[in-house]
Design an enzyme around this catalytic site. Structure first.
Site, PDB file in Angstrom:
ATOM      1  N   TYR A   1      16.538  29.824   7.892  1.00  0.00           N
ATOM      2  CA  TYR A   1      15.384  30.584   8.366  1.00  0.00           C
ATOM      3  C   TYR A   1      15.342  30.617   9.895  1.00  0.00           C
ATOM      4  O   TYR A   1      15.585  29.625  10.566  1.00  0.00           O
ATOM      5  CB  TYR A   1      14.088  29.956   7.852  1.00  0.00           C
ATOM      6  CG  TYR A   1      13.844  30.152   6.382  1.00  0.00           C
ATOM      7  CD1 TYR A   1      13.673  31.433   5.849  1.00  0.00           C
ATOM      8  CD2 TYR A   1      13.765  29.064   5.518  1.00  0.00           C
ATOM      9  CE1 TYR A   1      13.437  31.620   4.493  1.00  0.00           C
ATOM     10  CE2 TYR A   1      13.524  29.224   4.169  1.00  0.00           C
ATOM     11  CZ  TYR A   1      13.363  30.511   3.657  1.00  0.00           C
ATOM     12  OH  TYR A   1      13.131  30.692   2.317  1.00  0.00           O
TER      13      TYR A   1
ATOM     14  N   LYS B   1       0.841  -1.197   0.000  1.00  0.00           N
ATOM     15  CA  LYS B   1       0.000   0.000   0.000  1.00  0.00           C
ATOM     16  C   LYS B   1       0.877   1.248   0.000  1.00  0.00           C
ATOM     17  O   LYS B   1       2.084   1.183   0.252  1.00  0.00           O
ATOM     18  CB  LYS B   1      -0.932  -0.018   1.212  1.00  0.00           C
ATOM     19  CG  LYS B   1      -0.216  -0.085   2.549  1.00  0.00           C
ATOM     20  CD  LYS B   1      -1.202  -0.211   3.688  1.00  0.00           C
ATOM     21  CE  LYS B   1      -0.462  -0.304   5.020  1.00  0.00           C
ATOM     22  NZ  LYS B   1      -1.395  -0.365   6.163  1.00  0.00           N
TER      23      LYS B   1
END
Length: 348
Positions: free
Chosen positions: A244, A33
């Site tokens: 950042y 999956k």
């Protein structure tokens, strides 16, 4: 220059053989999956040597059918007649986990194979014992429905000492139907609870070389090596900050490498300062915040050049489990989050 996810065919074969060694008497359902846990359906050919493949969604079964003729176990089952017809055409076995699905499957004009999922304590999907009895009674009146297996799922198999595992197993052991197989073992149970193997086992994360437990399992081989090129090398002064928010500041003059990968590629944004990155066979430390396209690494005195490869995970020296711990998540999430802009290639 792009980030690259190299998928090792030999590692896939090795890990599947580990399953066979651990559960020699059981048939194997490979869990593929989420696009084979992020490894891509078209790159997992060695796993097609199992007995069945399992996916969550009908859309996944539709794509997977292009690559194999093996039966596909549809874990969600179906909820309307249109999906039932398509699932049967695709050669799917259907999981029935809710009574509402019984009337839909009962209307089938074609033979259909079902797996009855029982809730043994996870309290997610699954029939109660009374609902199981109702299903079996009604299915006996449908000549088109074959019950292949009764299945369940452990909630805490990755916690070796958790008493819920034996509670669930004892509950499951009380469910016996003549001529019907049973399945409850996931990767963790395959490795730690041989009494849970029954007729079918359902390996997932271990197939991709990742331990289901809190520690690395040396029997398994990493399948995905995620790497990216060094885009720039620079020296910064003591007191300079990186990235950042200026969340990391150099305590001394420092040499850093800027690497072409970020959260836009699936590298975890919440990876902390100090998360290891492997460059030229040396473990270096992530510094500053992960950006969408870039990360920065403290390379100290290591000699590196623009274009050199940095390995983010999938090496004997740097497992995805390690990066996951530094990011407060699990390896499953990291593998399934690698984005479409990463180049996937077959390795070896």
């Amino acid at each position: 220059m792009h980030a690259v996810a190299a998928i090792s065919q030999s590692a896939l074969s090795h890990n599947l053989n580990v399953v066979r060694t651990q559960a020699p008497h059981a048939k194997i359902i490979c869990m593929v999956k989420a696009n084979a846990y992020g490894h891509r359906f078209d790159l997992i050919k060695p796993l097609l040597q199992c007995d069945l493949l399992a996916v969550s969604e009908l859309s996944e079964a539709r794509i997977l059918r292009q690559y194999t003729a093996l039966p596909i176990l549809l874990l969600s089952g179906v909820f309307n007649e249109h999906d039932l017809i398509e699932a049967i055409k695709l050669g799917c076995h259907l999981v029935l986990h809710d009574l509402s699905q019984l009337s839909i499957i009962g209307n089938s004009k074609q033979p259909v194979t079902v797996w009855l999922k029982v809730d043994t304590g996870m309290h997610r999907l699954g029939l109660s014992s009374s609902e199981l009895s109702i299903c079996l009674e009604q299915i006996n009146n449908h000549s088109n429905i074959l019950v292949e297996c009764i299945m369940s799922h452990f909630s805490c198999a990755d916690e070796l000492e958790n008493t819920n595992n034996l509670k669930q197993l004892n509950y499951f052991n009380q469910i016996k139907v003549d001529g019907v197989n049973r399945s409850i073992a996931n990767s963790a149970a395959i490795l730690s609870l041989p009494q849970s193997h029954f007729e079918y086992v359902r390996p997932g994360i271990m197939l991709y070389g990742v331990s289901p437990f809190s520690t690395v399992d040396e029997k398994l081989q990493p399948v995905m090596e995620l790497s990216a090129p060094i885009m720039s090398v620079k020296s910064i002064d003591k007191g300079d900050s990186v990235g950042y928010g200026s969340s990391w500041t150099a305590k001394q003059n420092t040499k850093i490498a800027i690497i072409g990968i970020g959260y836009g590629d699936g590298y975890p944004r919440h990876a902390k300062n100090g998360t290891p990155v492997l460059i030229n066979n040396t473990l270096c430390s992530l510094i500053g915040r992960v950006s969408m396209d870039l990360i920065c690494v403290n390379i100290e005195d290591l000699h590196v050049s623009v274009g050199d490869k940095a390995i983010l995970w999938g090496h004997d020296k740097l497992h995805v489990e390690t990066v996951a711990k530094h990011s407060d998540t699990i390896g499953y999430e990291l593998l399934t989050s690698v984005s479409s802009r990463v180049d996937f290639i077959v390795h070896d």
